[in-house]
Scaffold this active site. Structure first.
Site, mmCIF file in Angstrom:
data_model
loop_
_atom_site.group_PDB
_atom_site.id
_atom_site.type_symbol
_atom_site.label_atom_id
_atom_site.label_comp_id
_atom_site.label_asym_id
_atom_site.label_seq_id
_atom_site.Cartn_x
_atom_site.Cartn_y
_atom_site.Cartn_z
ATOM 1 N N ARG A 37 0.819 -1.220 0.000
ATOM 2 C CA ARG A 37 0.000 0.000 0.000
ATOM 3 C C ARG A 37 0.851 1.267 0.000
ATOM 4 N NH1 ARG A 37 -4.611 -2.125 -0.091
ATOM 5 N NH2 ARG A 37 -4.792 -4.203 0.775
ATOM 6 N N TYR A 70 0.268 -2.990 -5.087
ATOM 7 C CA TYR A 70 -1.096 -2.855 -5.620
ATOM 8 C C TYR A 70 -1.467 -1.412 -5.945
ATOM 9 C CZ TYR A 70 -2.298 -7.644 -4.329
ATOM 10 O OH TYR A 70 -2.362 -9.005 -4.236
ATOM 11 N N HIS A 107 0.280 -5.715 -12.170
ATOM 12 C CA HIS A 107 -1.070 -5.615 -12.701
ATOM 13 C C HIS A 107 -1.042 -4.495 -13.735
ATOM 14 C CE1 HIS A 107 -2.865 -7.373 -8.718
ATOM 15 N NE2 HIS A 107 -2.007 -8.175 -9.315
ATOM 16 N N GLU A 142 0.432 -9.365 -15.647
ATOM 17 C CA GLU A 142 -0.383 -10.426 -15.045
ATOM 18 C C GLU A 142 -1.755 -10.483 -15.709
ATOM 19 O OE1 GLU A 142 -0.427 -10.434 -10.780
ATOM 20 O OE2 GLU A 142 -1.952 -12.014 -10.666
ATOM 21 N N ASP A 176 -2.283 -16.118 -14.026
ATOM 22 C CA ASP A 176 -2.879 -16.381 -12.714
ATOM 23 C C ASP A 176 -4.117 -17.252 -12.941
ATOM 24 O OD1 ASP A 176 -4.563 -16.082 -10.357
ATOM 25 O OD2 ASP A 176 -3.205 -14.474 -9.731
ATOM 26 N N HIS A 179 -7.358 -15.768 -11.733
ATOM 27 C CA HIS A 179 -7.769 -14.610 -12.525
ATOM 28 C C HIS A 179 -8.343 -15.004 -13.888
ATOM 29 C CE1 HIS A 179 -4.844 -11.731 -10.204
ATOM 30 N NE2 HIS A 179 -5.744 -12.294 -9.436
ATOM 31 N N HIS A 211 0.805 -17.912 -11.427
ATOM 32 C CA HIS A 211 0.243 -17.711 -10.092
ATOM 33 C C HIS A 211 -0.790 -18.807 -9.912
ATOM 34 C CE1 HIS A 211 1.282 -13.154 -9.540
ATOM 35 N NE2 HIS A 211 2.323 -13.957 -9.419
ATOM 36 N N ASP A 224 -12.066 -12.016 -8.527
ATOM 37 C CA ASP A 224 -10.703 -12.044 -7.991
ATOM 38 C C ASP A 224 -10.650 -12.299 -6.487
ATOM 39 O OD1 ASP A 224 -8.008 -11.914 -7.568
ATOM 40 O OD2 ASP A 224 -7.767 -9.814 -8.141
ATOM 41 N N GLU A 256 -0.613 -17.988 -4.160
ATOM 42 C CA GLU A 256 -1.110 -16.752 -3.531
ATOM 43 C C GLU A 256 -2.436 -17.073 -2.867
ATOM 44 O OE1 GLU A 256 -1.329 -14.594 -7.325
ATOM 45 O OE2 GLU A 256 0.171 -13.219 -6.531
HETATM 46 ZN ZN ZN Z 1 -5.766 -11.979 -7.527
HETATM 47 FE FE FE Z 2 -1.785 -13.192 -8.993
HETATM 48 FE FE FE Z 3 -1.196 -10.027 -8.666
#
Ligand code: ZN
Ligand code: FE
Ligand code: FE
Length: 277
Positions: A37, A70, A107, A142, A176, A179, A211, A224, A256
């Site tokens: 963050r 993120y 991302h 990703e 991922d 995702h 991922h 997600d 993850e």
């Molecule tokens: Zn995710």
């Molecule tokens: Fe991921």
């Molecule tokens: Fe990610």
């Protein structure tokens, strides 16, 4: 050879992460390059890096898959967010060189109402500014679940970014599983079809990392929410088929999943069992 590991807290440094990975049974890992963050990155500690490189060599670690914070959004409609994101991205790329040849996953961004096409253009412009022929890090886009205005919800959107970037040898994709499932790619009933489509649109030669997550929601839900392996809507059988798919062979698999250390240990052990069956 296979590589498996999970996302680890970066706070205590690279040596601590490597030792943690070993304790959990892994031979790769992921970490946030800085507080997910906040924007502050830890000082680079050369001794810590040297010790990490020694452990990684001795234990034949795979490529590390670093994760951008993120808060980064390269294609925000807000100028200050774009500026912060580009600077953070550029700084991360520089710092990644301490562990040469690693992966830096991010991302792609959220277009915040400007439309995916515009988002793709802005993201590619930033990559063209920041990527350099000298860097050894491969930057990975990703695949996204398509939550909100996320760019990267389809393979075509990622292709759109890749097409516009000049330093193609420094750019790849991290797939991922949660995702793409949430994004509408049915890896339960049609894993081969999805992988064929990935190959046709993106090219399997551009796939660098996985991922590896189950999902709490249905295919196409664009939610997600990750789930532990086998406990979600993708489920045990389909996750196992994906783990063993030849298209993914030799790539670093990163968990993850919502787990404590014990949970990661079990998932890593299960993955290794599959690989050695
Ligand atoms: Zn995710
Ligand atoms: Fe991921
Ligand atoms: Fe990610």
């Amino acid at each position: 050879m296979y590589y498996i590991g999970n996302h680890l807290p970066v706070a205590s440094g690279y040596t601590a992460m490597a030792n943690m990975a070993l304790r959990l049974g892994g031979n790769t890992f992921a970490f946030f390059t800085r507080n997910p963050r906040g924007s502050r990155a830890k000082e680079i500690d050369e001794k810590d890096i040297q010790e990490f490189l020694r452990i990684a060599r001795e234990n034949k670690f795979g490529k590390l898959v670093a994760h951008a914070p993120y808060t980064l959004n390269l294609c925000s409609d807000k100028e200050n967010v774009r500026k912060f994101s580009k600077e953070t991205f550029a700084d991360d790329i520089k710092r990644m060189e301490y562990i040469p040849g690693s992966y830096y996953n991010f991302h792609p961004g959220s277009h915040t109402g400007q439309g995916a096409e515009k988002g793709i253009e802005i993201i590619a412009d930033v990559l063209n500014e920041v990527l350099s022929p000298e860097q050894t890090t491969i930057v990975l886009l990703e695949t996204m679940a398509g939550k909100g205005s996320e760019v990267g919800r389809t393979f075509e959107e990622l292709r759109g970014i890749m097409d516009r970037v000049w330093q193609k040898d420094k750019l790849g994709v991290c797939l991922d599983t949660c995702h793409i499932w949430d994004g509408g790619y049915d890896i339960v009933n049609n894993l081969d079809g999805v992988i064929d489509e990935f190959d046709r649109v993106i090219g399997l030669e551009n796939l660098y990392a996985i991922h590896f997550n189950d999902s709490k929601n249905e295919c196409g839900s664009h939610k997600d929410r990750h789930e532990r392996i086998g406990y979600g809507k993708i489920g045990f059988e389909a996750m196992k088929r994906a783990a063993l798919h030849p298209a993914f062979e030799g790539k670093p698999f990163i968990l993850e999943t919502p787990n404590d250390d014990e949970g990661y240990k079990k998932e890593i052990a299960m993955f290794k069992e599959w690989m050695e069956e």
